[in-house]
Design an enzyme around this catalytic site. Structure first.
Site, PDB file in Angstrom:
ATOM      1  N   GLU A 178       0.822  -1.218   0.000  1.00 39.86           N
ATOM      2  CA  GLU A 178       0.000   0.000   0.000  1.00 39.86           C
ATOM      3  C   GLU A 178       0.853   1.265   0.000  1.00 39.86           C
ATOM      4  O   GLU A 178       1.267   1.729   1.061  1.00 39.86           O
ATOM      5  CB  GLU A 178      -0.948   0.021   1.209  1.00 39.86           C
ATOM      6  CG  GLU A 178      -1.833   1.274   1.206  1.00 39.86           C
ATOM      7  CD  GLU A 178      -2.811   1.362   2.367  1.00 39.86           C
ATOM      8  OE1 GLU A 178      -2.772   0.501   3.255  1.00 39.86           O
ATOM      9  OE2 GLU A 178      -3.607   2.319   2.373  1.00 39.86           O
ATOM     10  N   LYS A 220      -2.478  -2.041  -3.164  1.00 41.02           N
ATOM     11  CA  LYS A 220      -3.534  -1.183  -2.610  1.00 41.02           C
ATOM     12  C   LYS A 220      -3.130   0.274  -2.839  1.00 41.02           C
ATOM     13  O   LYS A 220      -2.449   0.877  -2.015  1.00 41.02           O
ATOM     14  CB  LYS A 220      -3.710  -1.472  -1.117  1.00 41.02           C
ATOM     15  CG  LYS A 220      -4.710  -0.563  -0.421  1.00 41.02           C
ATOM     16  CD  LYS A 220      -5.165  -1.130   0.905  1.00 41.02           C
ATOM     17  CE  LYS A 220      -6.027  -0.141   1.661  1.00 41.02           C
ATOM     18  NZ  LYS A 220      -6.734  -0.750   2.779  1.00 41.02           N
ATOM     19  N   GLY A 263      -9.293   6.646   1.250  1.00 39.55           N
ATOM     20  CA  GLY A 263      -8.433   7.818   1.416  1.00 39.55           C
ATOM     21  C   GLY A 263      -9.107   9.137   1.764  1.00 39.55           C
ATOM     22  O   GLY A 263      -8.507  10.186   1.580  1.00 39.55           O
TER      23      GLY A 263
HETATM   24  P1  13P Z   1      -9.398   4.196   4.009  1.00 40.42           P
HETATM   25  O1  13P Z   1     -10.245   3.450   3.004  1.00 40.42           O
HETATM   26  O2  13P Z   1     -10.180   4.820   5.116  1.00 40.42           O
HETATM   27  O3  13P Z   1      -8.420   5.130   3.345  1.00 40.42           O
HETATM   28  O4  13P Z   1      -8.537   3.094   4.762  1.00 40.42           O
HETATM   29  C1  13P Z   1      -7.965   2.085   4.047  1.00 40.42           C
HETATM   30  C2  13P Z   1      -6.711   1.690   4.710  1.00 40.42           C
HETATM   31  O5  13P Z   1      -6.557   0.566   5.115  1.00 40.42           O
HETATM   32  C3  13P Z   1      -5.643   2.692   4.842  1.00 40.42           C
HETATM   33  O6  13P Z   1      -4.446   2.056   5.196  1.00 40.42           O
END
Ligand code: 13P
Length: 341
Positions: A178, A220, A263
């Protein structure tokens, strides 16, 4: 490393029609979510809330392929003593675990951060696998400003992601990679595109150097969107087109799937964007969601810490999970939101 098994798990995580629930908020972050709904954040309230989600049978069994847990949660039992991990497995969903330890300022790079957590990670992965985790998550954070991001921060964060991914695959866990380019600034969508491109190119270079088998990984990323404070807004179709363009340019087709973070987009925006991306079609990877806020804002509000609201909260969660499940197929329609309201 058993790549066949890693690939099988990665494919299951991104199965069309389903996606990932990111329920891995640290204790600090979940407190920020509980404060506005007037819930005190304690181990029990956090357990009750997450139990409510994992017992949402319709959402979990039909639309949620996997759940990312936090260290505390993977060790917790439901009120009746069943491990929370078992509830996830009983719904035919896969348990996963956030393994990074958050961010710290990156030396000599003002305004930039590096994600920590590599020390001791091998041993922690062994323990998490023992609890039933099948995949893991590590989040790198890249901010956009007038003089950032720097080469130093992108390189250091991509390298840490690759080191993490290698340790995961060695231990038989699928790494969710991510690299989040934040949408906090006032930059326009073109700037988000160019920073996302730079970050993804660097991440795949580092993954190659650390010998990651891409077939056993999931990406991600952020979508390509203008900063929240930008005056130049973008249409749903523009976000979808630019997001697909940058992913095609940077993400090898050996990667089984891409699961977006939300996000800070609103629930419905995150769903509409995912749907528009999948409507473009012909993509070499499965494209789904790994949402935290965009799946949980509605159930949190409906719950507000009251046991009499559990069923309403589960309905709200099931609705969002279903809408996003349809978006993975490009079959979502705005009308479906109104009908439910
Ligand atoms: P959000 O979808 O709230 O951005 O969170 C996803 C996530 O796991 C961030 O690390």
């Amino acid at each position: 490393m058993n790549l066949t098994e890693l690939n099988r798990v990665a494919e299951a995580m991104v199965e069309p029609g389903r996606g990932i629930l990111a329920a891995d908020e640290s204790s600090g972050t979940i407190k920020k979510r509980f404060d506005p709904i007037g819930v005190e954040s304690t181990p029990d309230s956090r357990r009750d809330y997450r139990e409510l989600l994992f017992r949402s049978t319709e959402a979990m069994s039909k639309y949620i392929s996997g759940v990312i847990l936090y260290d505390e949660t993977i060790r917790q039992n439901a009120r009746d003593g069943t491990p929370l991990v078992r509830l996830i497995e009983q719904a035919r969903s896969l348990p996963g675990i956030k393994v990074d330890k958050g961010t710290k300022p990156l030396p000599f790079c003002p305004g930039e951060v590096i994600t920590e957590g590599l020390d001791g990670l091998r041993d922690r992965l062994v323990e998490y696998r023992g609890f039933g985790a099948r995949f893991a998550k590590w989040r790198a954070v890249i901010d956009i400003g007038p003089a950032i991001p720097s080469y130093s921060s992108i390189r250091a964060n991509a390298h840490a992601l690759a080191r993490y991914a290698a340790l995961c695959q060695e231990e038989g866990l699928v790494p969710i990679v991510e690299p989040e380019v934040l949408m906090d600034g006032d930059h326009d969508i073109e700037r988000c595109y160019s920073v996302t491109e730079w970050v993804l190119k660097t991440v795949y270079e580092e993954l190659y150097y650390q010998r990651i088998a891409l077939e056993g990984s999931v990406l991600k990323p952020n979508m390509v969107v203008p900063g929240k404070k930008s005056k130049k807004r973008a249409s749903v179709d523009q976000v979808a087109e630019m997001t697909v363009r940058v992913l095609r340019a940077c993400v090898p087709s050996a990667v089984p799937g891409i699961a977006f973070l939300s996000g800070g987009q609103s629930d419905e925006e995150a769903t509409a964007h995912l749907d528009a991306i999948n409507r473009i079609g012909g993509l070499p990877w499965k494209v789904t969601f790994s949402y935290g806020r965009a799946l949980q804002a509605a159930p949190q509000k409906a719950w507000s810490g009251k046991s009499e609201n559990v069923a309403a909260a589960q309905r709200a969660f099931s609705h969002r999970a279903k809408m996003n499940g349809l978006a993975t197929l490009g079959e979502w329609k705005a009308d479906l939101e109104r009908k439910a309201a």
